[in-house]
Structures are given as structure tokens and as C-alpha cells.
Enzyme design. Structure first.
Site, PDB file in Angstrom:
ATOM      1  N   GLY A 379      55.196  53.766  37.604  1.00  0.00           N
ATOM      2  CA  GLY A 379      56.343  54.381  38.259  1.00  0.00           C
ATOM      3  C   GLY A 379      57.597  54.386  37.424  1.00  0.00           C
ATOM      4  N   GLY A 381      58.120  56.281  34.791  1.00  0.00           N
ATOM      5  CA  GLY A 381      58.442  57.629  34.318  1.00  0.00           C
ATOM      6  C   GLY A 381      57.667  58.080  33.097  1.00  0.00           C
ATOM      7  N   THR A 383      54.439  59.210  32.727  1.00  0.00           N
ATOM      8  CA  THR A 383      53.718  60.471  32.939  1.00  0.00           C
ATOM      9  C   THR A 383      54.697  61.633  33.106  1.00  0.00           C
ATOM     10  OG1 THR A 383      51.900  59.269  33.983  1.00  0.00           O
ATOM     11  CG2 THR A 383      52.027  61.642  34.396  1.00  0.00           C
ATOM     12  N   GLU A 506      46.458  57.130  27.568  1.00  0.00           N
ATOM     13  CA  GLU A 506      45.545  55.982  27.504  1.00  0.00           C
ATOM     14  C   GLU A 506      44.100  56.440  27.636  1.00  0.00           C
ATOM     15  OE1 GLU A 506      45.122  53.316  26.069  1.00  0.00           O
ATOM     16  OE2 GLU A 506      46.431  51.974  27.186  1.00  0.00           O
TER      17      GLU A 506
END
Length: 588
Positions: A379, A381, A383, A506
Site C-alpha cells: 500500500g 504506492g 504498483t 517481483e
């Protein structure tokens, strides 16, 4: 156009006409179909008059073969013209809707990612397939026949006035009665149809999701839960289907009753007129036949009106797609340059929803031909940074620059051609391994090129071991291949694109140690001489990165090499301690 919750603007007939016009209706075929339809309508008006004359000839004992011959010719002409007219209208309807579907599909592909964030995929599919089918039904079965029926009714009424104006006035009393029935029922049909399409789209979305994730459903013993959910939505659709049936159950018998009562009155009153000598028996038969010529189109008017309401509801749903703002693509936009330059975020702020900031004044530089890793808690940021680089979204403020030029100034097509993306669970399209390796390539690709990228992706070995090799079907979402095999096919696809900027989410996180080793070797080939950005969930995968950027709560709290961050960044040092400690325990 932004879609408002629960707010639907009722589509006007004018918009529907504009939509059909924009589809490029084959006007010559349509005109010919209209002419044939009108010929059939006129012929239908002539037949009752000839029949009346024939009956009067019977009464005078003067059977005329010419009259019978003309009557047979009229029947044949009406049948042939109606048959050709229907076929041509079917051609017009199918071609028009085919063009509308292609326009919708083109628009769907051009819609920005936020649209798909707000709308379930099956609902969009339902609009492209089911809603357009209603438009086709209107054109093929109702639209042109509506106008030929108007001619039939107008012509029949004119002839009826000529035969007996008094009885014709009785017929005309039924017209306001019919419209008084149609208008309120049509409004209800529109509301029911709008709700029914919504429920159908929800059911399609649920079925698509459950069938697509059937392994999860079974592994979670969730069959009963999904069965109950499906039953509930099917019951909702059933209830709306029954509401539509209730409307038709009221409408059709009422219209039929009006017609039957009218017919009984005309026959009774006509018998009185014949007995008084004011009307001949043949004229009464002609009158009754013409009345049927009015009754049939009038019942079709009711069907047309209800179908039009359904199409209005369907077109409203299509309008929400057609008027949605597509991805911005300026004709004069610059072509993204070949080669490598630094990619810089300049005070970038972004929020998916107003008031929920994901990135706040983020500034950092991704050096050309170097490896930059993004680390941080879920969460933070990471992505979102990828999505902004791919231009799925536009920053609320600030800019992203390639060299000295904001990436928004480049055409979307040329910019995205510079990018290669490999995720944790790289998606594959239904088709063969070859189809997936060359996916997105418009230029011809040789077998040698495919074999070379497969070799570099360490996919050649497993592909050649398969009975059909590159022609092996991967199944839906690549389910026929293992995770490591899917990853290597995705890497081969990225290699074939020859991207300047590589985005890795990843890519080895969900693999076993053997697969991870193979995929990592493939990634090393892919990363060579490329600007690479890696989202790292495991710090062990990025300790060799040229630069590590730490994101926390949408802000950059540190950057540098692994050793530097261990000394200067407490949070990073804590993550490293936990992860490497776990790793040491596992090795011990």
C-alpha cells in the site's frame, strides 16, 4: 462522460437514429428493401378490393377468370416482395449491428484503465453482445415494417372512407383507445428492461468470475456459497422476466380484445348496411379484409413500441461506453525516441479517488540502463508507480519525464512500445505458446526470432519437450503451464518486444527454488543493457540493485544502495534484519 451512480438519462429517439446513422447503414439495400416492403403493402390493399369484386361477380353469376388471375398474381407479388424485403432488412440489421459492435469493441479497447476499475468486465461484455442484439431485432423485425404498416393503415383507412365513411368512423374510435393503452405500458416496459439488462449483466459477471476461478471455488469448498449467490441473481432475473411477462399479458389481450370487439361491431353494423342496400356483399367483404389489414399492423405497432422501449434502455447502456472519454491520444503527439535516457518523477502526486492520496509529491530519478528497485510495505504506492509509467493513469500534479520531455507528450502507442512488463503471475492469452510469445507484435516474426528469445528466456527446453512444441495450447490464462513455465513464456514475449524500459513486479516471488533459478537466469538476460525498475517484496532479490528507493505511505523516505540504506534508513534496516534473519534460520 462520467457515469453517475444510479442516474440514467433516458436516451432519445434522436440519439438512437444518430447511432444507427453513424454505423453506415447500407442505404441502397435499405432503399430497395423499403420499396419492396411498400410494394407488399400496396399489394395487400389491392387484394381486398379484387376479392370484393370477385364476390359481387359471384352474386351476378359472372365469374371472371381475369379477376382470379390478377388475384393470384397479387398474392405471388406480395409473397415475393415480402420475402426479399425481409432478407434485405436482415442484411441491413446484421451489418449495422456488426459495425456498431466493432465500434464498441474499438472504443472498449481505447477506454482508460479507470473505466475498468469501476465496471466489471462481464457487464461491459453484456453491453457489447446482448444490448446490440436488441438493436438488431428492432431493425430486422420491426423498424421498416413499422413504416410499411403506416402506409398500409393510411391506405386502408382512405379506401374504407371511400367504401363507407360511417363504418370507418367507428373503426377510428379504436385508435385513441389503443394509444391510451400503449403509452403508460411503454413507460413501464422501459423501466423493467433497464433493470433486466442490469441484472443480466450482474449474472454474467458472477458466472464469469466463478467459472474463471473454479479451482479456487472447489479448493475452498465454496460450491454451496456460489450456488446460493447464483440462485439469488437468477431469481432476480426471473422476477424481472415475469414483470415483463405481466406487461405483455396485459397489453396483448387488451389490444386483441379491442380488435375483436371492433370486428364484431363492423360485421354486425355491416350486415345491417348490406340488408338495407347501402353496401354490397362484396364491399362488406372488402371492408372486413381491409379491417384485418389495419388490425395486423396495429397489433405490430404495440410490439414495435414495447421493443423500442427495450432498445432505448439498451442504447442508454451503449451510450455510457460510447461517450466515455477514451485514453488521450493527440494526433500531433511526439514519437517516443529510441534509446535510453533517465526517467524522472518530478513532484508527482496521485489519487485513485479524490481525498485518498496514494503518492504525495514523489520525486526520484531512474537512471538509464541501471537497475532501480522500489521497496516498501504493502500500500505504499509501488504498483502505482508502475501504472503511472505505463500511463494507465495520469498524475494529479507533477510530471514524469523521459530525458527532458514529459511522457504525456509522447503518443501512447510509441511510449508503450518502449516498455516491457513481467509480473508475479504473468498472464497468458488463450492460444498456443507461439501466439503468446508474439502477442502484441504487428511486424512479421520469424521462427528463428521466436526460438532465440525462447532460448534467452530459458524456455526452449521445456517447450521442445512438449508433444506439440510451440503449438501447445496454454489453456485459459495459461492454466496448462506451470508458474515457472508461464513466467519464462512472458519473459520471451518481453524479449521479443526489445523494450528500452523494463518493469519487473517481483517476477520470481511465487515460484519454487528450481523454477526461480531458471526464471532469474532468464531475467538476467532480459535486464541486460536495459533501464530496469523492480518492485521488490523480498530484499534478497535487490541487494545488487544500482539504486533502491524506499516508499512509505506514498512518500519517498530514502534512496541509495543496499549497504547505504542499512546504515541510514531505520525502517529498511529493520526489514532487512527480519528477512535475512528468517533466511538464516531456514538455512540452519
Amino acid at each position: 462522460m462520467e457515469e453517475e451512480k444510479g442516474a440514467v438519462t433516458r436516451t432519445t429517439v434522436r440519439y438512437l437514429i444518430r447511432l444507427l446513422g453513424s454505423a453506415g447503414i447500407p442505404k441502397l439495400v435499405l432503399a430497395f428493401a423499403v420499396v419492396l416492403s411498400l410494394i407488399g403493402a400496396v399489394t395487400g390493399l389491392i387484394v381486398p378490393l379484387i376479392t370484393g369484386q370477385l364476390i359481387d361477380s359471384f352474386s351476378a353469376d359472372m365469374l371472371r377468370m381475369e379477376t382470379i388471375g390478377v388475384l393470384i398474381a397479387m398474392f405471388l407479388l406480395e409473397a415475393v416482395s415480402s420475402g426479399f424485403s425481409y432478407y434485405m432488412l436482415a442484411y441491413v440489421g446484421n451489418q449495422t449491428v456488426n459495425k456498431i459492435r466493432k465500434r464498441l469493441w474499438n472504443k472498449v479497447l481505447a477506454l482508460p484503465v479507470p473505466f475498468f476499475d469501476r465496471h466489471r468486465s462481464a457487464e461491459t461484455m453484456s453491453r457489447v453482445t446482448n444490448d446490440t442484439n436488441e438493436v438488431k431485432t428492432l431493425i430486422t423485425d420491426h423498424l421498416i415494417s413499422f413504416f410499411s404498416n403506416l402506409l398500409t393503415v393510411a391506405g386502408a383507412v382512405a379506401i374504407l372512407f371511400y367504401l363507407d365513411w360511417q363504418m370507418t368512423l367507428i373503426i377510428l374510435i379504436a385508435v385513441p383507445v389503443g394509444f391510451g393503452i400503449l403509452m403508460p405500458i411503454g413507460g413501464k416496459m422501459y423501466k423493467v428492461s433497464m433493470s433486466q439488462y442490469g441484472k443480466l449483466a450482474q449474472l454474467s459477471a458472477m458466472l464469469t468470475q466463478v467459472i474463471g476461478e473454479i479451482r479456487l471455488v472447489k479448493a475452498s469448498n465454496a460450491e454451496r456459497r456460489e450456488e446460493k449467490s447464483g440462485y439469488e441473481q437468477m431469481d432476480d432475473l426471473y422476477r424481472f422476466g415475469m414483470k415483463e411477462a405481466k406487461i405483455n399479458a396485459v397489453l396483448i389481450p387488451l389490444m386483441s380484445m379491442v380488435m375483436v370487439v371492433l370486428l364484431v361491431v363492423i360485421i354486425g353494423y355491416g350486415g345491417v348496411r348490406v340488408s338495407s342496400g347501402a353496401l354490397s356483399a362484396g364491399e362488406l367483404v372488402s371492408f372486413i379484409l381491409l379491417l384485418f389489414q389495419i388490425m395486423f399492423p396495429f397489433s405490430q405497432f404495440a410490439t414495435f413500441y414495447t421493443q423500442l422501449q427495450k432498445v432505448m434502455a439498451a442504447t442508454e447502456r451503449l451510450r455510457l461506453i460510447l461517450e466515455y472519454e477514451p485514453e488521450t491520444e493527440e494526433r500531433a503527439a511526439l514519437q517516443a525516441p529510441q534509446g535510453h535516457q533517465d526517467l524522472a518523477f518530478r513532484e508527482v502526486t496521485f489519487a485513485y479517488h479524490e481525498g485518498e492520496t496514494i503518492l504525495s509529491e514523489v520525486s526520484f530519478t531512474i537512471p538509464a540502463k541501471k537497475v532501480t528497485a522500489l521497496v516498501g510495505p504493502s500500500g505504499s504506492g509501488k504498483t502505482t508507480v508502475f501504472s503511472l509509467i505505463e500511463r494507465f493513469y495520469t498524475p494529479s500534479s507533477g510530471s514524469i519525464e523521459f530525458g527532458e520531455v514529459p511522457i504525456r507528450d509522447y503518443s501512447l502507442d510509441s511510449w508503450r512500445r518502449k516498455l516491457g512488463y513481467v509480473s508475479q503471475d504473468s498472464p497468458l492469452m488463450t492460444g498456443t505458446i507461439r501466439d503468446n510469445i508474439i502477442y502484441g507484435r504487428e511486424e512479421p516474426v520469424t521462427e528463428e526470432e521466436i526460438a532465440e528469445v525462447a532460448r534467452l528466456a530459458y524456455a526452449e527446453g521445456f517447450i521442445q519437450s512438449l508433444p506439440r512444441g510451440y503449438d501447445t495450447e496454454v489453456g485459459e490464462r495459461g492454466i496448462q503451464l506451470s508458474g515457472g513455465q508461464r513466467q519464462r513464456v512472458a519473459i520471451a514475449r518481453a524479449l521479443l518486444r526489445k523494450p528500452d524500459i523494463l518493469l519487473l513486479d517481483e517476477a520470481t516471488a511465487s515460484l519454487d527454488s528450481d523454477s526461480e533459478h531458471e526464471v532469474q537466469k532468464a531475467l538476467n538476460n532480459l535486464m541486460e543493457e536495459r533501464t530496469t525498475v523492480v518492485i521488490a517484496h523480498r530484499l534478497s532479490t535487490v541487494v545488487e540493485a544500482d539504486q533502491i528507493v524506499v516508499l512509505e505511505n506514498g512518500r519517498i523516505t530514502g534512496s541509495g544502495k543496499h549497504e547505504e540504506l542499512l546504515l541510514s534508513h531505520p525502517s529498511y534496516a529493520e526489514w532487512a534484519k527480519k528477512q535475512f534473519h528468517i533466511g538464516n534460520d531456514a538455512e540452519a
